[in-house]
Design a protein around this motif. Structure first.
Motif, PDB file in Angstrom:
ATOM      1  N   THR A 186      -4.871  14.298  -5.304  1.00 55.39           N
ATOM      2  CA  THR A 186      -5.561  13.437  -6.263  1.00 55.39           C
ATOM      3  C   THR A 186      -5.558  11.985  -5.807  1.00 55.39           C
ATOM      4  O   THR A 186      -6.598  11.307  -5.844  1.00 55.39           O
ATOM      5  CB  THR A 186      -4.899  13.539  -7.642  1.00 55.39           C
ATOM      6  OG1 THR A 186      -4.935  14.902  -8.087  1.00 55.39           O
ATOM      7  CG2 THR A 186      -5.611  12.647  -8.658  1.00 55.39           C
ATOM      8  N   SER A 187      -4.387  11.480  -5.399  1.00 50.17           N
ATOM      9  CA  SER A 187      -4.309  10.082  -4.972  1.00 50.17           C
ATOM     10  C   SER A 187      -5.152   9.829  -3.730  1.00 50.17           C
ATOM     11  O   SER A 187      -5.784   8.770  -3.599  1.00 50.17           O
ATOM     12  CB  SER A 187      -2.859   9.678  -4.720  1.00 50.17           C
ATOM     13  OG  SER A 187      -2.233  10.527  -3.776  1.00 50.17           O
ATOM     14  N   THR A 188      -5.202  10.809  -2.820  1.00 49.89           N
ATOM     15  CA  THR A 188      -6.041  10.656  -1.625  1.00 49.89           C
ATOM     16  C   THR A 188      -7.505  10.517  -2.008  1.00 49.89           C
ATOM     17  O   THR A 188      -8.227   9.645  -1.499  1.00 49.89           O
ATOM     18  CB  THR A 188      -5.861  11.861  -0.683  1.00 49.89           C
ATOM     19  OG1 THR A 188      -4.497  11.922  -0.244  1.00 49.89           O
ATOM     20  CG2 THR A 188      -6.769  11.740   0.537  1.00 49.89           C
ATOM     21  N   ILE A 189      -7.955  11.365  -2.928  1.00 50.00           N
ATOM     22  CA  ILE A 189      -9.354  11.309  -3.376  1.00 50.00           C
ATOM     23  C   ILE A 189      -9.641   9.997  -4.101  1.00 50.00           C
ATOM     24  O   ILE A 189     -10.674   9.356  -3.868  1.00 50.00           O
ATOM     25  CB  ILE A 189      -9.668  12.513  -4.289  1.00 50.00           C
ATOM     26  CG1 ILE A 189      -9.614  13.816  -3.488  1.00 50.00           C
ATOM     27  CG2 ILE A 189     -11.033  12.341  -4.944  1.00 50.00           C
ATOM     28  CD1 ILE A 189      -9.713  15.068  -4.348  1.00 50.00           C
TER      29      ILE A 189
ATOM     30  N   GLY B 265       0.813  -1.212   0.000  1.00 52.70           N
ATOM     31  CA  GLY B 265       0.000   0.000   0.000  1.00 52.70           C
ATOM     32  C   GLY B 265       0.846   1.262   0.000  1.00 52.70           C
ATOM     33  O   GLY B 265       0.543   2.247  -0.694  1.00 52.70           O
ATOM     34  N   THR B 266       1.933   1.222   0.789  1.00 49.32           N
ATOM     35  CA  THR B 266       2.865   2.357   0.810  1.00 49.32           C
ATOM     36  C   THR B 266       3.517   2.557  -0.548  1.00 49.32           C
ATOM     37  O   THR B 266       3.634   3.683  -1.048  1.00 49.32           O
ATOM     38  CB  THR B 266       3.950   2.129   1.880  1.00 49.32           C
ATOM     39  OG1 THR B 266       3.337   2.009   3.159  1.00 49.32           O
ATOM     40  CG2 THR B 266       4.943   3.287   1.905  1.00 49.32           C
ATOM     41  N   LEU B 267       3.950   1.447  -1.163  1.00 49.15           N
ATOM     42  CA  LEU B 267       4.627   1.529  -2.451  1.00 49.15           C
ATOM     43  C   LEU B 267       3.698   2.026  -3.560  1.00 49.15           C
ATOM     44  O   LEU B 267       4.126   2.761  -4.456  1.00 49.15           O
ATOM     45  CB  LEU B 267       5.200   0.164  -2.820  1.00 49.15           C
ATOM     46  CG  LEU B 267       6.392  -0.301  -1.975  1.00 49.15           C
ATOM     47  CD1 LEU B 267       6.702  -1.768  -2.249  1.00 49.15           C
ATOM     48  CD2 LEU B 267       7.621   0.563  -2.258  1.00 49.15           C
ATOM     49  N   ILE B 268       2.436   1.625  -3.513  1.00 47.53           N
ATOM     50  CA  ILE B 268       1.472   2.108  -4.519  1.00 47.53           C
ATOM     51  C   ILE B 268       1.357   3.624  -4.454  1.00 47.53           C
ATOM     52  O   ILE B 268       1.425   4.320  -5.477  1.00 47.53           O
ATOM     53  CB  ILE B 268       0.092   1.462  -4.293  1.00 47.53           C
ATOM     54  CG1 ILE B 268       0.125  -0.018  -4.644  1.00 47.53           C
ATOM     55  CG2 ILE B 268      -0.979   2.170  -5.128  1.00 47.53           C
ATOM     56  CD1 ILE B 268      -1.148  -0.759  -4.302  1.00 47.53           C
ATOM     57  N   SER B 269       1.194   4.136  -3.247  1.00 50.66           N
ATOM     58  CA  SER B 269       1.084   5.585  -3.087  1.00 50.66           C
ATOM     59  C   SER B 269       2.371   6.291  -3.499  1.00 50.66           C
ATOM     60  O   SER B 269       2.336   7.321  -4.182  1.00 50.66           O
ATOM     61  CB  SER B 269       0.746   5.912  -1.618  1.00 50.66           C
ATOM     62  OG  SER B 269       0.637   7.304  -1.434  1.00 50.66           O
TER      63      SER B 269
ATOM     64  N   ALA C  69      -3.349   2.261   1.410  1.00 52.38           N
ATOM     65  CA  ALA C  69      -2.985   3.233   0.379  1.00 52.38           C
ATOM     66  C   ALA C  69      -3.552   4.606   0.715  1.00 52.38           C
ATOM     67  O   ALA C  69      -2.854   5.630   0.595  1.00 52.38           O
ATOM     68  CB  ALA C  69      -3.492   2.764  -0.983  1.00 52.38           C
ATOM     69  N   LEU C  70      -4.804   4.645   1.159  1.00 54.45           N
ATOM     70  CA  LEU C  70      -5.432   5.913   1.533  1.00 54.45           C
ATOM     71  C   LEU C  70      -4.735   6.529   2.732  1.00 54.45           C
ATOM     72  O   LEU C  70      -4.456   7.743   2.754  1.00 54.45           O
ATOM     73  CB  LEU C  70      -6.910   5.684   1.853  1.00 54.45           C
ATOM     74  CG  LEU C  70      -7.684   6.892   2.412  1.00 54.45           C
ATOM     75  CD1 LEU C  70      -7.653   8.059   1.447  1.00 54.45           C
ATOM     76  CD2 LEU C  70      -9.129   6.488   2.728  1.00 54.45           C
TER      77      LEU C  70
END
Length: 281
Positions: free
Chosen positions: A121-124, A104-108, A167-168
């Motif tokens: 954007t990624s948070t939304i 999840g960390t790596l995706i973000s 990720a969120l």
């Protein structure tokens, strides 16, 4: 009633068979009871997710993309093992959570560092993705309760939700830290207060247990990340300077000790005779 919910299973080793009123056996829940041990290990896993992602990226020299592919492959293998178990197994379950924390960390990080996607954007996007998972889960199963993760479909929804929460939590935590620039401990304190507020809302004001659980689950991600950064980052940057290796090994050792303890004592096993069975629709 679907075929998935009509079949019966044998009680796993160490579990006495339980029966419903109609004579069919319960399916054994695949996730742990929510105890203080759960939250301690969860925060430790989020810390490892932060420090291990940095460690792998720095030490292996594979870059974010290479490390992401490697850890994703490991996660898939562990999830296959998790899905094949007949009941909750602490070792397999928490290994899956630890790997999801890293992935999840790596995706973000990939979205931000490699693709230049703004944290807003990624948070939304992750928030919308999580909302879609919850909506599909509830529409299909009529429940989001983790006391009834007892079919493959429900378990699939559960792990998708867990992935999106990590990720969120990573994106939202980085966004708050970047915008407010409060430092590691103040950031950790801020998220700890938010979790405390959620607990008060549940226990004192009667806020729905399912929603308070998932909100707290999301908030533990930036809390653990702030703790990991404080321990691992150089003193010049406001950290203790322990480094990612020492921090990751330290937290992994504590996680391992707690998981072994839970495997022996079964303190976090949800006993089926204490819950009301629900049938998937």
């Amino acid at each position: 009633m679907t075929p998935e919910t009509s079949e019966t299973t044998q009680a796993p080793e160490g579990h006495a068979p339980s029966h419903r009123a109609d004579g069919r056996r319960f399916r054994w829940n695949k996730v742990p009871e929510i105890t203080v041990y759960f939250w301690v290990i969860k925060v430790l896993c989020t810390t490892v997710g932060e420090t291990a992602a940095d460690l792998l990226n720095e030490k292996l020299g594979m870059g974010l993309t290479g490390v992401s592919l490697l850890m994703s492959a490991l996660l898939v293998a562990v999830l296959v093992a998790q899905f094949r178990t007949r009941a909750y197994r602490p070792g397999v379950y928490w290994l899956a959570v630890a790997l999801i924390s890293v992935v999840g960390t790596l995706i973000s990080d990939n979205l931000t560092d490699n693709l230049g996607v703004p944290l807003e954007t990624s948070t939304i996007v992750f928030a919308i993705g999580l909302a879609v998972v919850f909506a599909a889960w509830y529409r299909t199963e009529r429940t989001l309760s983790i006391h009834h993760v007892d079919t493959r479909r429900r378990e699939t929804f559960y792990w998708l939700a867990v992935l999106f929460t990590f990720a969120l939590g990573t994106a939202a935590g980085d966004l708050v830290a970047e915008r407010l620039d409060l430092g590691y401990w103040i950031s950790a304190g801020l998220f700890a207060l938010a979790i405390a507020a959620v607990a008060v809302a549940h226990f004192a004001l009667g806020l729905n247990a399912v929603w308070t659980f998932w909100i707290a689950y999301i908030l533990t991600r930036p809390l653990g990340a702030s703790m990991g950064d404080y321990l691992s980052q150089p003193t010049a940057d406001g950290g203790l300077g322990l480094g990612t290796v020492v921090t990751s090994v330290l937290f992994l050792a504590v996680i391992l000790g707690l998981v072994i303890f839970l495997a022996v004592t079964r303190r976090d096993v949800i006993e089926q005779d204490r819950i009301t069975p629900q049938v998937a629709r």
